[in-house]
Scaffold this motif. Structure first.
Motif, mmCIF file in Angstrom:
data_model
loop_
_atom_site.group_PDB
_atom_site.id
_atom_site.type_symbol
_atom_site.label_atom_id
_atom_site.label_comp_id
_atom_site.label_asym_id
_atom_site.label_seq_id
_atom_site.Cartn_x
_atom_site.Cartn_y
_atom_site.Cartn_z
ATOM 1 N N LEU A 161 0.876 -1.069 -0.072
ATOM 2 C CA LEU A 161 -0.123 -0.009 -0.678
ATOM 3 C C LEU A 161 1.468 0.956 0.364
ATOM 4 O O LEU A 161 1.664 1.275 1.089
ATOM 5 N N ARG A 162 0.881 2.206 -1.203
ATOM 6 C CA ARG A 162 1.918 3.134 -1.863
ATOM 7 C C ARG A 162 2.257 4.090 0.001
ATOM 8 O O ARG A 162 2.295 4.509 -0.050
ATOM 9 N N LYS A 163 0.262 4.435 0.040
ATOM 10 C CA LYS A 163 0.222 5.191 1.443
ATOM 11 C C LYS A 163 0.034 5.163 2.809
ATOM 12 O O LYS A 163 -0.323 5.435 3.059
ATOM 13 N N SER A 164 -0.235 4.229 2.649
ATOM 14 C CA SER A 164 0.040 2.960 4.767
ATOM 15 C C SER A 164 1.403 3.943 5.353
ATOM 16 O O SER A 164 1.103 4.724 6.204
ATOM 17 N N PHE A 165 2.328 4.575 5.184
ATOM 18 C CA PHE A 165 3.452 5.167 5.857
ATOM 19 C C PHE A 165 2.580 6.374 5.902
ATOM 20 O O PHE A 165 2.351 6.969 6.642
ATOM 21 N N LEU A 166 1.770 7.077 5.033
ATOM 22 C CA LEU A 166 1.706 8.569 5.096
ATOM 23 C C LEU A 166 0.200 8.405 5.668
ATOM 24 O O LEU A 166 0.010 9.549 5.939
ATOM 25 N N LEU A 167 -0.580 7.605 5.537
ATOM 26 C CA LEU A 167 -1.534 7.132 6.294
ATOM 27 C C LEU A 167 -2.012 7.277 7.761
ATOM 28 O O LEU A 167 -2.672 7.628 8.735
ATOM 29 N N PHE A 168 -0.962 6.617 7.956
ATOM 30 C CA PHE A 168 -0.130 6.095 9.826
ATOM 31 C C PHE A 168 -0.280 7.215 9.874
ATOM 32 O O PHE A 168 -0.003 7.284 11.650
ATOM 33 N N ASP A 169 0.775 7.741 9.204
ATOM 34 C CA ASP A 169 1.937 9.123 10.308
ATOM 35 C C ASP A 169 0.375 10.843 10.330
ATOM 36 O O ASP A 169 0.468 11.479 11.106
ATOM 37 N N THR A 170 -0.381 10.588 9.274
ATOM 38 C CA THR A 170 -1.666 11.324 9.149
ATOM 39 C C THR A 170 -2.447 11.216 10.200
ATOM 40 O O THR A 170 -2.690 12.138 11.225
ATOM 41 N N LEU A 171 -3.006 9.967 10.699
ATOM 42 C CA LEU A 171 -3.692 9.662 11.084
ATOM 43 C C LEU A 171 -3.519 10.038 12.624
ATOM 44 O O LEU A 171 -4.000 10.834 13.817
ATOM 45 N N GLY A 172 -1.683 9.632 12.632
ATOM 46 C CA GLY A 172 -1.044 10.324 14.425
ATOM 47 C C GLY A 172 -1.198 11.547 14.688
ATOM 48 O O GLY A 172 -0.898 12.174 15.840
ATOM 49 N N ILE A 173 -0.488 12.140 13.617
ATOM 50 C CA ILE A 173 -0.599 13.567 13.926
ATOM 51 C C ILE A 173 -1.369 13.975 13.773
ATOM 52 O O ILE A 173 -1.823 15.944 14.838
ATOM 53 N N ALA A 174 -2.928 14.321 13.156
ATOM 54 C CA ALA A 174 -4.511 14.658 13.603
ATOM 55 C C ALA A 174 -4.200 14.737 15.057
ATOM 56 O O ALA A 174 -4.827 15.296 15.184
ATOM 57 N N MET A 175 -4.871 13.496 16.250
ATOM 58 C CA MET A 175 -5.149 12.860 16.892
ATOM 59 C C MET A 175 -4.316 13.995 17.268
ATOM 60 O O MET A 175 -4.542 14.475 19.227
ATOM 61 N N VAL A 209 -13.919 17.073 13.792
ATOM 62 C CA VAL A 209 -13.499 17.999 13.417
ATOM 63 C C VAL A 209 -12.866 18.214 13.117
ATOM 64 O O VAL A 209 -12.421 19.059 12.075
ATOM 65 N N SER A 210 -12.035 18.477 14.237
ATOM 66 C CA SER A 210 -10.760 19.117 13.908
ATOM 67 C C SER A 210 -9.735 18.848 13.836
ATOM 68 O O SER A 210 -8.867 18.249 12.720
ATOM 69 N N GLY A 211 -9.730 17.047 13.794
ATOM 70 C CA GLY A 211 -9.023 16.503 13.475
ATOM 71 C C GLY A 211 -8.848 15.529 11.888
ATOM 72 O O GLY A 211 -7.902 15.595 10.672
ATOM 73 N N PHE A 212 -10.108 15.583 11.380
ATOM 74 C CA PHE A 212 -10.374 15.469 9.749
ATOM 75 C C PHE A 212 -10.356 16.442 9.556
ATOM 76 O O PHE A 212 -9.310 16.532 8.041
ATOM 77 N N LEU A 213 -10.206 18.189 9.692
ATOM 78 C CA LEU A 213 -9.227 19.283 8.290
ATOM 79 C C LEU A 213 -7.909 18.348 8.464
ATOM 80 O O LEU A 213 -7.715 19.270 7.531
ATOM 81 N N ILE A 214 -7.354 18.089 10.061
ATOM 82 C CA ILE A 214 -5.730 17.465 9.831
ATOM 83 C C ILE A 214 -5.808 16.798 8.246
ATOM 84 O O ILE A 214 -4.419 17.550 8.035
ATOM 85 N N VAL A 215 -6.880 15.786 8.983
ATOM 86 C CA VAL A 215 -7.002 14.972 7.859
ATOM 87 C C VAL A 215 -6.362 14.718 6.137
ATOM 88 O O VAL A 215 -5.305 15.253 5.601
ATOM 89 N N VAL A 216 -7.736 15.754 6.475
ATOM 90 C CA VAL A 216 -7.804 16.982 4.937
ATOM 91 C C VAL A 216 -6.544 17.201 4.134
ATOM 92 O O VAL A 216 -6.104 17.367 2.625
ATOM 93 N N ILE A 217 -6.181 18.261 5.217
ATOM 94 C CA ILE A 217 -5.688 18.961 4.303
ATOM 95 C C ILE A 217 -4.279 18.475 4.123
ATOM 96 O O ILE A 217 -3.449 18.401 2.823
ATOM 97 N N ARG A 218 -3.584 17.601 4.709
ATOM 98 C CA ARG A 218 -2.791 16.404 4.881
ATOM 99 C C ARG A 218 -2.677 15.754 3.360
ATOM 100 O O ARG A 218 -1.782 15.810 2.739
ATOM 101 N N LEU A 219 -3.410 15.302 3.752
ATOM 102 C CA LEU A 219 -4.070 13.802 2.346
ATOM 103 C C LEU A 219 -3.830 14.766 0.730
ATOM 104 O O LEU A 219 -3.385 14.394 -0.062
ATOM 105 N N ILE A 220 -4.848 16.117 0.686
ATOM 106 C CA ILE A 220 -5.072 17.041 -0.149
ATOM 107 C C ILE A 220 -3.905 17.532 -0.745
ATOM 108 O O ILE A 220 -3.485 17.521 -1.974
ATOM 109 N N ALA A 221 -2.589 17.949 -0.239
ATOM 110 C CA ALA A 221 -1.219 18.861 -0.294
ATOM 111 C C ALA A 221 -0.650 17.348 -0.855
ATOM 112 O O ALA A 221 0.414 17.397 -1.431
ATOM 113 N N HIS A 222 -0.501 16.231 0.213
ATOM 114 C CA HIS A 222 0.042 15.300 -0.641
ATOM 115 C C HIS A 222 -0.378 14.454 -2.330
ATOM 116 O O HIS A 222 0.523 14.935 -2.818
#
Length: 210
Positions: free
Chosen positions: A88-102, A179-192
């Motif tokens: 899964l090419r984005k697995s590292f990105l996903l776990f890291d993004t979920l971590g920083i959001a929380m 809401v705030s955590g979801f915003l971080i995930v969305v910004i990070r994934l869209i930017a990437h």
């Protein structure tokens, strides 16, 4: 009773441990101790810095052994599911993004809880989220992600700031978390995905050495 904050803290710790163990394995192929150590530092680095700056002792992972269990579980998951995660090419990105959001939201709320100014609380949220990754990158001989051409710390600060603003407006706590955590995930994934970045500090190179 398990609160939303506690759920975020435990799961965020586990996600960071997974990202740390994956980063260590991809870079250096360490033994179990090495992978666990990098996972541990990644998971507790930002929160420990936050607590020390806020004067909150004992540190979260010292006070609650469940966070250590989450780290060990994350390292085991990274080992057992290593091949599927690599596919899964984005697995590292996903776990890291979920971590920083929380962690960004947790850090902001903890700062507010000890009476910090709202601006300081948003900064503490960002610190909580990014410093574990900075230490991880340094130990694995990578340029820390906050110095690369990626929207990372900015996304954390934005989400933490929204959380602080919403808290001041009286938005219901659980809703504010998501809401705030979801915003971080969305910004990070869209930017990437769109390769977005902030303007460079300077476009020209360093001045010549006399």
């Amino acid at each position: 009773m398990i609160t939303v904050q506690y759920f975020f803290e435990v799961t965020g710790t586990g996600f960071f441990a997974i990202s740390g163990a994956l980063a260590a394995s991809e870079k250096a192929r360490p033994d179990w101790f090495g992978a666990t150590f990098i996972g541990f530092i990644t998971a507790i680095g930002g929160g420990s810095l936050r607590d020390m700056l806020l004067g909150s002792f004992p540190l979260a992972w010292v006070k609650d052994v469940t966070l250590l269990y989450a780290i060990f579980a994350g390292v085991v998951v990274a080992n057992v599911l290593y091949i599927p995660l690599l596919r899964l090419r984005k697995s590292f990105l996903l776990f890291d993004t979920l971590g920083i959001a929380m962690f960004a939201i947790l850090g902001a709320e903890k700062a507010l809880g000890v009476g910090a100014h709202p601006i300081v609380a948003a900064i503490m949220g960002m610190f909580s989220a990014v410093m574990g990754g900075v230490i991880r990158d340094t130990l694995t001989n990578e340029i820390p992600i906050i110095f690369r051409k990626e929207i990372y710390a900015t996304a954390c600060f934005a989400g933490a700031a929204i959380f602080v603003i919403n808290a001041g407006l009286g938005v219901e706590r659980t809703l504010n978390f998501f809401v705030s955590g979801f915003l971080i995930v969305v910004i990070r994934l869209i930017a990437h995905r769109m390769n977005l970045s902030l303007p460079k500090f300077r476009e020209d190179g360093p001045p010549p050495i006399a």
